[in-house]
Motif scaffolding. Structure first.
Motif, PDB file in Angstrom:
ATOM      1  N   ALA A  15     -65.024  44.402  45.319  1.00  0.00           N
ATOM      2  CA  ALA A  15     -64.977  45.567  44.429  1.00  0.00           C
ATOM      3  C   ALA A  15     -65.268  45.146  42.994  1.00  0.00           C
ATOM      4  O   ALA A  15     -64.848  44.071  42.562  1.00  0.00           O
ATOM      5  CB  ALA A  15     -63.607  46.236  44.510  1.00  0.00           C
ATOM      6  N   PRO A  16     -65.989  45.977  42.248  1.00  0.00           N
ATOM      7  CA  PRO A  16     -66.242  45.662  40.834  1.00  0.00           C
ATOM      8  C   PRO A  16     -64.932  45.565  40.058  1.00  0.00           C
ATOM      9  O   PRO A  16     -63.937  46.197  40.415  1.00  0.00           O
ATOM     10  CB  PRO A  16     -67.076  46.843  40.342  1.00  0.00           C
ATOM     11  CG  PRO A  16     -67.603  47.506  41.566  1.00  0.00           C
ATOM     12  CD  PRO A  16     -66.609  47.225  42.654  1.00  0.00           C
ATOM     13  N   ARG A  17     -64.955  44.803  38.967  1.00  0.00           N
ATOM     14  CA  ARG A  17     -63.782  44.646  38.119  1.00  0.00           C
ATOM     15  C   ARG A  17     -63.252  46.023  37.718  1.00  0.00           C
ATOM     16  O   ARG A  17     -63.995  46.915  37.379  1.00  0.00           O
ATOM     17  CB  ARG A  17     -64.128  43.851  36.871  1.00  0.00           C
ATOM     18  CG  ARG A  17     -62.901  43.544  36.045  1.00  0.00           C
ATOM     19  CD  ARG A  17     -63.243  42.944  34.700  1.00  0.00           C
ATOM     20  NE  ARG A  17     -62.070  42.527  33.982  1.00  0.00           N
ATOM     21  CZ  ARG A  17     -61.149  43.351  33.485  1.00  0.00           C
ATOM     22  NH1 ARG A  17     -61.257  44.645  33.646  1.00  0.00           N
ATOM     23  NH2 ARG A  17     -60.102  42.888  32.826  1.00  0.00           N
ATOM     24  N   GLY A  18     -61.944  46.171  37.770  1.00  0.00           N
ATOM     25  CA  GLY A  18     -61.328  47.424  37.379  1.00  0.00           C
ATOM     26  C   GLY A  18     -61.192  48.433  38.505  1.00  0.00           C
ATOM     27  O   GLY A  18     -60.560  49.465  38.341  1.00  0.00           O
ATOM     28  N   GLN A  19     -61.802  48.158  39.649  1.00  0.00           N
ATOM     29  CA  GLN A  19     -61.632  49.030  40.815  1.00  0.00           C
ATOM     30  C   GLN A  19     -60.740  48.289  41.796  1.00  0.00           C
ATOM     31  O   GLN A  19     -61.100  47.225  42.280  1.00  0.00           O
ATOM     32  CB  GLN A  19     -62.974  49.368  41.452  1.00  0.00           C
ATOM     33  CG  GLN A  19     -63.831  50.235  40.569  1.00  0.00           C
ATOM     34  CD  GLN A  19     -65.107  50.667  41.280  1.00  0.00           C
ATOM     35  OE1 GLN A  19     -65.309  50.400  42.455  1.00  0.00           O
ATOM     36  NE2 GLN A  19     -65.962  51.331  40.546  1.00  0.00           N
ATOM     37  N   SER A  20     -59.589  48.852  42.056  1.00  0.00           N
ATOM     38  CA  SER A  20     -58.613  48.181  42.892  1.00  0.00           C
ATOM     39  C   SER A  20     -58.352  48.988  44.152  1.00  0.00           C
ATOM     40  O   SER A  20     -58.245  50.211  44.101  1.00  0.00           O
ATOM     41  CB  SER A  20     -57.303  48.005  42.112  1.00  0.00           C
ATOM     42  OG  SER A  20     -56.367  47.316  42.894  1.00  0.00           O
ATOM     43  N   GLU A  21     -58.277  48.307  45.276  1.00  0.00           N
ATOM     44  CA  GLU A  21     -57.967  48.963  46.534  1.00  0.00           C
ATOM     45  C   GLU A  21     -56.490  48.879  46.842  1.00  0.00           C
ATOM     46  O   GLU A  21     -56.035  49.379  47.850  1.00  0.00           O
ATOM     47  CB  GLU A  21     -58.793  48.336  47.661  1.00  0.00           C
ATOM     48  CG  GLU A  21     -60.276  48.563  47.464  1.00  0.00           C
ATOM     49  CD  GLU A  21     -61.117  47.883  48.530  1.00  0.00           C
ATOM     50  OE1 GLU A  21     -60.564  47.103  49.326  1.00  0.00           O
ATOM     51  OE2 GLU A  21     -62.316  48.128  48.566  1.00  0.00           O
ATOM     52  N   CYS A  22     -55.713  48.222  45.980  1.00  0.00           N
ATOM     53  CA  CYS A  22     -54.274  48.139  46.209  1.00  0.00           C
ATOM     54  C   CYS A  22     -53.553  48.007  44.876  1.00  0.00           C
ATOM     55  O   CYS A  22     -54.135  47.654  43.859  1.00  0.00           O
ATOM     56  CB  CYS A  22     -53.924  46.974  47.128  1.00  0.00           C
ATOM     57  SG  CYS A  22     -54.228  45.351  46.420  1.00  0.00           S
TER      58      CYS A  22
END
Length: 134
Positions: free
Chosen positions: A71-78
């Motif tokens: 995931a790109p920086r700043g996009q979090s899946e958790c």
């Protein structure tokens, strides 16, 4: 059979920056043999008896997960959560993280579920620090 600790792996951009952040900002203990750069390899921190955090450079992380995109920086899946004993402890952890380079997303305050605040580490991974009672 005694289960081994769970290892949570996160992609990072820079080993020294992440090492300093997790050591100084969260007070976690690094474990492992030192590599040529003077940091443990693999770069792991003890969170508690059952959990270790492993920080993997993005290129190596991609090697481990194959064709799946990081995931790109700043996009979090958790959202990672640290539970502490008191609101004072939560304030202390968030301020310590801020001093080590964290971006505070949500200042610590009262919520229906307890006292909590959220910050992003240098790679944009989100951490919530919470105390059950305020």
């Amino acid at each position: 059979m005694t289960p081994a600790p769970v290892i949570l792996s996160l992609p990072i951009a820079d080993r020294p920056t992440s090492y300093r952040f997790y050591r100084d900002g969260l007070g976690l203990e690094a474990v492992g043999e030192l590599a040529d750069d003077g940091l443990p390899e693999p770069l792991q921190f003890v969170v508690n008896d059952g959990l270790r955090l492993m920080l993997v450079p993005t290129g190596g992380f991609g090697w481990v997960i194959g064709r799946h995109e990081v995931a790109p920086r700043g996009q979090s899946e958790c959202l990672l959560n640290l539970t502490v004993d008191s609101p004072v402890d939560a304030d202390t952890v968030v301020e310590r993280a801020r001093a080590a380079g964290a971006e505070v997303i949500t200042e610590t305050s009262d919520h229906p579920w307890g006292y909590a605040g959220v910050f992003a580490d240098p790679d944009g991974h989100l951490w919530m620090v919470s105390a059950a009672e305020s």
